[in-house]
Design a protein around this motif. Structure first.
Motif, PDB file in Angstrom:
ATOM      1  N   VAL A  33       0.845  -1.190   0.000  1.00 13.40           N
ATOM      2  CA  VAL A  33       0.000   0.000   0.000  1.00 13.40           C
ATOM      3  C   VAL A  33       0.883   1.243   0.000  1.00 13.40           C
ATOM      4  O   VAL A  33       1.808   1.351   0.814  1.00 13.40           O
ATOM      5  CB  VAL A  33      -0.927   0.019   1.235  1.00 13.40           C
ATOM      6  CG1 VAL A  33      -1.763   1.299   1.262  1.00 13.40           C
ATOM      7  CG2 VAL A  33      -1.823  -1.209   1.247  1.00 13.40           C
ATOM      8  N   LYS A  93       0.965   5.300   0.555  1.00 11.29           N
ATOM      9  CA  LYS A  93       0.191   6.367   1.188  1.00 11.29           C
ATOM     10  C   LYS A  93       0.946   7.681   1.133  1.00 11.29           C
ATOM     11  O   LYS A  93       2.187   7.696   1.190  1.00 11.29           O
ATOM     12  CB  LYS A  93      -0.124   6.022   2.656  1.00 11.29           C
ATOM     13  CG  LYS A  93      -1.161   4.932   2.831  1.00 11.29           C
ATOM     14  CD  LYS A  93      -1.659   4.882   4.264  1.00 11.29           C
ATOM     15  CE  LYS A  93      -2.847   3.950   4.410  1.00 11.29           C
ATOM     16  NZ  LYS A  93      -3.453   4.042   5.761  1.00 11.29           N
ATOM     17  N   CYS A 151      -0.224  -5.642   5.813  1.00  7.57           N
ATOM     18  CA  CYS A 151       0.261  -5.115   4.536  1.00  7.57           C
ATOM     19  C   CYS A 151       1.668  -4.550   4.674  1.00  7.57           C
ATOM     20  O   CYS A 151       2.140  -4.286   5.781  1.00  7.57           O
ATOM     21  CB  CYS A 151      -0.661  -4.014   4.011  1.00  7.57           C
ATOM     22  SG  CYS A 151      -2.317  -4.581   3.548  1.00  7.57           S
ATOM     23  N   ARG A 185      -3.447   9.620   2.966  1.00  8.69           N
ATOM     24  CA  ARG A 185      -4.410   9.122   1.974  1.00  8.69           C
ATOM     25  C   ARG A 185      -3.778   7.983   1.188  1.00  8.69           C
ATOM     26  O   ARG A 185      -2.616   8.061   0.786  1.00  8.69           O
ATOM     27  CB  ARG A 185      -4.805  10.250   1.032  1.00  8.69           C
ATOM     28  CG  ARG A 185      -5.832   9.852  -0.024  1.00  8.69           C
ATOM     29  CD  ARG A 185      -6.200  11.042  -0.905  1.00  8.69           C
ATOM     30  NE  ARG A 185      -5.136  11.385  -1.850  1.00  8.69           N
ATOM     31  CZ  ARG A 185      -4.316  12.416  -1.711  1.00  8.69           C
ATOM     32  NH1 ARG A 185      -4.386  13.206  -0.650  1.00  8.69           N
ATOM     33  NH2 ARG A 185      -3.391  12.670  -2.623  1.00  8.69           N
ATOM     34  N   GLU A 186      -4.542   6.911   0.959  1.00  6.21           N
ATOM     35  CA  GLU A 186      -4.043   5.805   0.161  1.00  6.21           C
ATOM     36  C   GLU A 186      -3.967   6.217  -1.303  1.00  6.21           C
ATOM     37  O   GLU A 186      -4.942   6.701  -1.872  1.00  6.21           O
ATOM     38  CB  GLU A 186      -4.941   4.580   0.315  1.00  6.21           C
ATOM     39  CG  GLU A 186      -4.399   3.360  -0.421  1.00  6.21           C
ATOM     40  CD  GLU A 186      -5.181   2.091  -0.133  1.00  6.21           C
ATOM     41  OE1 GLU A 186      -5.498   1.363  -1.100  1.00  6.21           O
ATOM     42  OE2 GLU A 186      -5.461   1.824   1.068  1.00  6.21           O
ATOM     43  N   ARG A 210      -2.622   0.441  -4.345  1.00  5.84           N
ATOM     44  CA  ARG A 210      -2.559  -0.843  -3.635  1.00  5.84           C
ATOM     45  C   ARG A 210      -2.243  -1.941  -4.653  1.00  5.84           C
ATOM     46  O   ARG A 210      -2.974  -2.119  -5.627  1.00  5.84           O
ATOM     47  CB  ARG A 210      -3.880  -1.113  -2.937  1.00  5.84           C
ATOM     48  CG  ARG A 210      -3.967  -2.444  -2.200  1.00  5.84           C
ATOM     49  CD  ARG A 210      -5.320  -2.584  -1.514  1.00  5.84           C
ATOM     50  NE  ARG A 210      -5.445  -1.640  -0.423  1.00  5.84           N
ATOM     51  CZ  ARG A 210      -5.398  -1.971   0.868  1.00  5.84           C
ATOM     52  NH1 ARG A 210      -5.237  -3.229   1.207  1.00  5.84           N
ATOM     53  NH2 ARG A 210      -5.536  -1.050   1.803  1.00  5.84           N
ATOM     54  N   THR A 224       3.304  -1.199   4.043  1.00  7.22           N
ATOM     55  CA  THR A 224       2.834   0.174   3.847  1.00  7.22           C
ATOM     56  C   THR A 224       4.020   1.092   3.628  1.00  7.22           C
ATOM     57  O   THR A 224       4.971   1.086   4.418  1.00  7.22           O
ATOM     58  CB  THR A 224       2.028   0.667   5.065  1.00  7.22           C
ATOM     59  OG1 THR A 224       0.992  -0.275   5.360  1.00  7.22           O
ATOM     60  CG2 THR A 224       1.411   2.033   4.783  1.00  7.22           C
TER      61      THR A 224
END
Length: 411
Positions: free
Chosen positions: A78, A80, A217, A86-87, A90, A219
């Motif tokens: 992911v 961000k 995940c 904010r994503e 993915r 990230t």
């Protein structure tokens, strides 16, 4: 020279690449001696990501089943925004990765990877692991190579058809070869620092991460001044954190002292929740990122450098360990393919590996550029990521994660 000695392989370095090479050569009937400078095998760094191109090979060597109980299979990578949290994108992993690429994507503690490899090596009577042994001499002859090492004040020697230098970015084998042949590369400081910390999932820092990241995940938080990668390790009981900034050269080694103000200064403008995570996770250990120039990796009379010893790269494609694993497996395979012509086996291996390594290095450079983008470039990056479906993002990685040795050799 006896048949056994004529097939003997000597490996310098018992890290991930070196132990993978030991197993790969032993699988093909070669007796192997591994010299490791450290008295005890300890993993440098903390977390490691192993993509399917690497776990596929570990599975073939019997290592994967040892590692799986200790590793985590993240559900996605992911991306961000570090300011707004904010994503942005993915990339699906988990079962989707295994279905698409035929092997799992894992996040693990380096110590667990090292332990799985060491345990597998220990079951091979044809592999001798000698710790506390520093390689001090390499002499090539008409029939074999003699490798000398210092261990406990005594000199020991191993002879064989091939020496594999898997002793890392500060490779003593590469240094000795460079003294005789200047076409071998040298390590250099990349201008980047890696800041690492590992926190318990149930600690205050672990809870701070859970509030802004995903426990299942990988990230990555993107910011013009730095980026931070976080993912679970050790069956999810801990979280590995790695932040990357520009910085001055520090100690010639895996870690050293760097002013924490470098990291905090790079984070200006990030979300308060992310700043809180970084504060709670400290103290951070700084690692200077060194690379090795893309030059020569083999000598026709029976020497090959693999992994970081040959082509240490920045970690921005998360492929350093994977490339060492690929190197090891492919080298063993090609030496077996040319049993009567070692020179041809080495030349073919380097010819096939070089374009792959160069492409991975380019991908890492592109990732860093994209992750540290600012202004209009960052806006354009976010727009591209927002409009690109997850399956397309995964397809962009087919060349990397879907790699198989047999297909590469056929090319």
């Amino acid at each position: 020279m006896s048949e056994t000695r004529s097939r003997q392989v000597v490996i310098a370095g018992a890290g991930i690449a070196g132990l993978t090479a030991a197993l790969a050569f032993a699988e093909r009937g070669h007796p192997v001696t591994v010299f490791e400078q450290a008295r005890q095998l300890e993993a440098a760094g903390a977390g490691i990501q192993l993509s399917p191109n690497a776990t596929r090979i570990l599975g073939q060597l019997g290592v994967l089943e040892r590692l799986l109980p200790h590793a985590v299979r993240p559900e996605a990578v992911v991306l961000k925004d570090a300011a707004a949290l904010r994503e942005l994108a993915r990339v699906p992993l988990g079962r989707a990765a295994e279905s698409r690429w035929g092997a799992p994507y894992l996040a693990a503690h380096r110590a667990d990877v090292q332990a799985a490899l060491t345990a597998q090596v220990a079951e091979r009577p044809d592999v001798e692991l000698v710790t506390g042994a520093r390689v001090t001499g390499v002499a090539t002859g008409p029939q074999d190579i003699a490798v000398t090492a210092e261990a406990d004040g005594r000199t020991i020697e191993a002879r064989g058809q091939l020496l594999v230098g898997a002793d890392g970015v500060w490779s003593s084998v590469r240094e000795k070869l460079a003294g005789k042949e200047p076409s071998f590369g040298k390590s250099r400081f990349s201008g980047e620092l890696a800041w690492r910390a590992t926190v318990a999932a149930e600690s205050a820092a672990g809870e701070a991460f859970a509030a802004i990241g995903a426990a299942d995940c990988v990230t990555t938080f993107l910011h013009p001044g730095f980026h931070l990668v976080a993912y679970p390790v050790s069956q999810g009981s801990a979280v590995n954190l790695a932040a990357f900034t520009r910085g001055e050269r520090i100690a010639e080694g895996w870690s050293g002292h760097a002013d924490p103000a470098i990291l905090s200064g790079a984070m200006r403008g990030t979300a308060p929740a992310l700043a809180r995570l970084v504060a709670l996770a400290g103290p951070w250990t700084a690692f200077p990122i060194h690379t090795v120039e893309q030059q020569r990796w083999t000598m026709p009379d029976g020497i090959a450098l693999i992994g970081d010893a040959a082509h240490a790269m920045t970690p921005f494609a998360a492929q350093g360990a994977a490339m060492g694993i690929e190197d090891a497996a492919m080298l063993a395979g090609l030496i077996a393919d040319f049993p009567a012509d070692l020179r041809q086996g080495l030349a073919t291996w380097e010819k096939l590996r070089r374009p792959r390594i160069e492409k991975v290095i380019r991908r890492g450079a592109l990732n860093r550029l994209a992750w540290h983008a600012r202004g209009p470039v960052a806006v354009a990056r976010n727009l591209v990521l927002a409009t690109r479906p997850a399956d397309k993002l995964a397809a962009d990685l087919d060349w990397l994660y879907g790699w198989e040795q047999r297909k590469a050799v056929r090319r």
